[in-house]
Design an enzyme around this catalytic site. Structure first.
Site, PDB file in Angstrom:
ATOM      1  N   LYS A 198      59.360 -21.097  31.863  1.00  0.00           N
ATOM      2  CA  LYS A 198      60.021 -21.487  33.113  1.00  0.00           C
ATOM      3  C   LYS A 198      59.931 -20.386  34.158  1.00  0.00           C
ATOM      4  O   LYS A 198      59.773 -20.667  35.344  1.00  0.00           O
ATOM      5  CB  LYS A 198      61.473 -21.900  32.847  1.00  0.00           C
ATOM      6  CG  LYS A 198      61.518 -23.238  32.109  1.00  0.00           C
ATOM      7  CD  LYS A 198      62.881 -23.821  31.905  1.00  0.00           C
ATOM      8  CE  LYS A 198      62.735 -25.162  31.180  1.00  0.00           C
ATOM      9  NZ  LYS A 198      63.982 -25.761  30.792  1.00  0.00           N
TER      10      LYS A 198
ATOM     11  N   LYS B 126      54.943 -31.747  24.789  1.00  0.00           N
ATOM     12  CA  LYS B 126      56.153 -32.555  24.593  1.00  0.00           C
ATOM     13  C   LYS B 126      56.536 -33.325  25.846  1.00  0.00           C
ATOM     14  O   LYS B 126      56.270 -32.872  26.963  1.00  0.00           O
ATOM     15  CB  LYS B 126      57.315 -31.670  24.116  1.00  0.00           C
ATOM     16  CG  LYS B 126      57.965 -30.840  25.191  1.00  0.00           C
ATOM     17  CD  LYS B 126      59.349 -30.357  24.759  1.00  0.00           C
ATOM     18  CE  LYS B 126      60.001 -29.655  25.932  1.00  0.00           C
ATOM     19  NZ  LYS B 126      61.350 -30.006  26.242  1.00  0.00           N
TER      20      LYS B 126
ATOM     21  N   LYS C  52      61.328 -33.367  31.029  1.00  0.00           N
ATOM     22  CA  LYS C  52      61.925 -33.764  32.306  1.00  0.00           C
ATOM     23  C   LYS C  52      61.304 -32.992  33.453  1.00  0.00           C
ATOM     24  O   LYS C  52      61.192 -33.474  34.558  1.00  0.00           O
ATOM     25  CB  LYS C  52      63.419 -33.426  32.290  1.00  0.00           C
ATOM     26  CG  LYS C  52      64.294 -34.510  31.761  1.00  0.00           C
ATOM     27  CD  LYS C  52      65.744 -34.126  32.021  1.00  0.00           C
ATOM     28  CE  LYS C  52      66.564 -34.310  30.761  1.00  0.00           C
ATOM     29  NZ  LYS C  52      67.616 -33.354  30.591  1.00  0.00           N
TER      30      LYS C  52
HETATM   31  P1  ATP Z   1      62.675 -29.635  30.017  1.00  0.00           P
HETATM   32  O1  ATP Z   1      61.410 -30.291  29.616  1.00  0.00           O
HETATM   33  O2  ATP Z   1      62.844 -29.461  31.488  1.00  0.00           O
HETATM   34  O3  ATP Z   1      62.984 -28.397  29.238  1.00  0.00           O
HETATM   35  P2  ATP Z   1      63.950 -31.513  28.428  1.00  0.00           P
HETATM   36  O4  ATP Z   1      63.282 -32.799  28.674  1.00  0.00           O
HETATM   37  O5  ATP Z   1      63.537 -30.687  27.245  1.00  0.00           O
HETATM   38  O6  ATP Z   1      63.847 -30.645  29.726  1.00  0.00           O
HETATM   39  P3  ATP Z   1      66.706 -30.915  27.852  1.00  0.00           P
HETATM   40  O7  ATP Z   1      67.889 -31.251  28.691  1.00  0.00           O
HETATM   41  O8  ATP Z   1      66.270 -29.504  27.794  1.00  0.00           O
HETATM   42  O9  ATP Z   1      65.491 -31.808  28.346  1.00  0.00           O
HETATM   43  O10 ATP Z   1      66.918 -31.443  26.388  1.00  0.00           O
HETATM   44  C1  ATP Z   1      68.032 -32.184  25.941  1.00  0.00           C
HETATM   45  C2  ATP Z   1      67.874 -32.480  24.464  1.00  0.00           C
HETATM   46  O11 ATP Z   1      66.722 -33.306  24.247  1.00  0.00           O
HETATM   47  C3  ATP Z   1      67.656 -31.235  23.596  1.00  0.00           C
HETATM   48  O12 ATP Z   1      68.371 -31.386  22.390  1.00  0.00           O
HETATM   49  C4  ATP Z   1      66.177 -31.230  23.349  1.00  0.00           C
HETATM   50  O13 ATP Z   1      65.839 -30.573  22.156  1.00  0.00           O
HETATM   51  C5  ATP Z   1      65.868 -32.708  23.279  1.00  0.00           C
HETATM   52  N1  ATP Z   1      64.482 -32.975  23.676  1.00  0.00           N
HETATM   53  C6  ATP Z   1      63.916 -32.694  24.874  1.00  0.00           C
HETATM   54  N2  ATP Z   1      62.638 -33.092  24.909  1.00  0.00           N
HETATM   55  C7  ATP Z   1      62.381 -33.639  23.699  1.00  0.00           C
HETATM   56  C8  ATP Z   1      61.226 -34.247  23.121  1.00  0.00           C
HETATM   57  N3  ATP Z   1      60.107 -34.377  23.806  1.00  0.00           N
HETATM   58  N4  ATP Z   1      61.313 -34.708  21.860  1.00  0.00           N
HETATM   59  C9  ATP Z   1      62.458 -34.593  21.163  1.00  0.00           C
HETATM   60  N5  ATP Z   1      63.576 -34.041  21.639  1.00  0.00           N
HETATM   61  C10 ATP Z   1      63.559 -33.567  22.905  1.00  0.00           C
END
Ligand code: ATP
Ligand code: LTN
Length: 321
Positions: free
Chosen positions: A109, A190, A193
């Protein structure tokens, strides 16, 4: 089992957030489970006050729509429990710069932002505070949070060694499948968001036609063999894991029933629509009553303050405050 987890109010959840985290939370909810909207964490994002407020209410509605029940577990907003920010400071005086700068999420990040703020570096310390304040034993999260969980354990152990037994050392728990849902267009990355991939990301409240379109366009490969094998077939393996997660079967068992990608995709899209439509309907209803959502969060914060206050005082006292 004492449980805590949280999510940032950073916009509509995607399938990874749901299958990797939120759905597990619903399955393990009990009187000992705490789930928070981590709005303090979201201050590390470039987000306007209006957007943060809107996202916070949206996330509360999403928690309830997914099946978290405030009569069963404690649902609250992080900033309404001041002990999180307070314990954060105590733990910042235990964590080291070296270990924080080694966090992969920080490295990724910070590389994407110029003039990034200190909060991006210290973010995992606040996360450790969230967890340790509730004597948490298990933290249900997706695979990408493993390193943050390890850091939380290190901080707790270091604190206990230095100041006497104060914190429970927590364990991160991942679902058996779908702990890392991959982008449908780029299945080696992965689903996320913060990286825009309109066709590769399925949002929890996508319309049935969007879900069907995105699944039908999901990247596969040309060998035409339905097999669960991440090494050589990441696209198909990702679809099989998503399917397995909804159907509560193993990816191999599902693979054995299909010989054509098209059939697998059609059935998966239908299964997803069937499972996600009720969530979407509940969300649409709940979001009409923001005052009720905030009343739920206020009641949750009251309970959380009681629990967190006791642990905070224990830690402050141990350090000599
Ligand atoms: P960013 O990609 O911006 O880091 P994010 O999509 O990972 O955001 P978070 O708010 O960081 O979203 O994650 C919330 C929860 O969702 C956490 O427990 C994280 O481990 C889970 N998570 C996020 N992305 C995934 C994914 N692709 N597969 C499974 N679990 C996920
Ligand atoms: N860093 C987590 C969000 C988070 C969290 C927590 C998860 C903040 N505090 C406490 C579990 C427990 C993320 O998903 N990005």
């Amino acid at each position: 089992m004492k449980i805590l987890s949280g999510m940032q109010p950073s916009g509509t959840l995607h399938l990874g957030n749901y299958l990797g985290a939120l759905r597990q939370w619903v399955e393990v909810q009990s009187a000992d489970a705490h789930y928070c909207v981590v709005d303090l964490h979201a201050l590390t994002l470039q987000i306007s006050p209006e957007m943060l407020r809107k996202n916070t209410t949206d996330l509360l509605a999403t928690y309830l729509a997914a099946g978290l029940d405030p009569e069963v577990c404690t649902i609250f907003i992080q900033s309404q429990v001041p002990y999180h920010a307070q314990l954060n400071w105590l733990l910042e005086c235990v964590a080291t710069y070296g270990e924080l700068s080694r966090m992969v999420a920080f490295k990724e990040k910070s590389a994407r932002q110029e003039g990034y703020r200190v909060g991006l570096l210290t973010y995992p310390v606040l996360m450790a505070a969230d967890i340790l304040l509730y004597d948490t034993e298990e933290v249900p999260v997706g695979d990408d949070q493993r390193q943050h969980l390890e850091l939380t354990r290190d901080i707790a152990e270091r604190f206990n060694n230095r100041f006497g037994d104060t914190f429970t050392v927590p364990l991160g728990v991942q679902p058996k499948v779908s702990a890392r849902v991959m982008d449908l267009q780029e299945p080696t990355r992965k689903m996320s968001k913060s990286i825009s991939s309109p066709l590769g990301t399925i949002y929890l409240f996508d319309s049935p036609s969007d879900i069907k379109r995105k699944i039908s366009k999901a990247v596969t490969d040309t060998d035409g063999d339905v097999r669960y094998d991440w090494e050589t077939k990441p696209g198909i393996s990702n679809l099989l894991e998503i399917y397995a997660s909804f159907a509560k079967e193993t990816p191999d068992a599902i693979a054995s029933r299909y010989t054509r990608y098209g059939d697998l995709k059609t059935d998966l899209a239908n299964l997803m629509v069937e499972n996600l439509s009720p969530l979407r309907e509940s969300y649409d209803r709940l979001i009409q009553s923001p005052a009720e959502l905030h009343a739920v969060a206020e009641r949750g914060a009251e309970k959380a303050r009681e629990q967190a206050g006791a642990v905070y005082r224990r830690a402050a006292q141990a350090m000599g405050l």
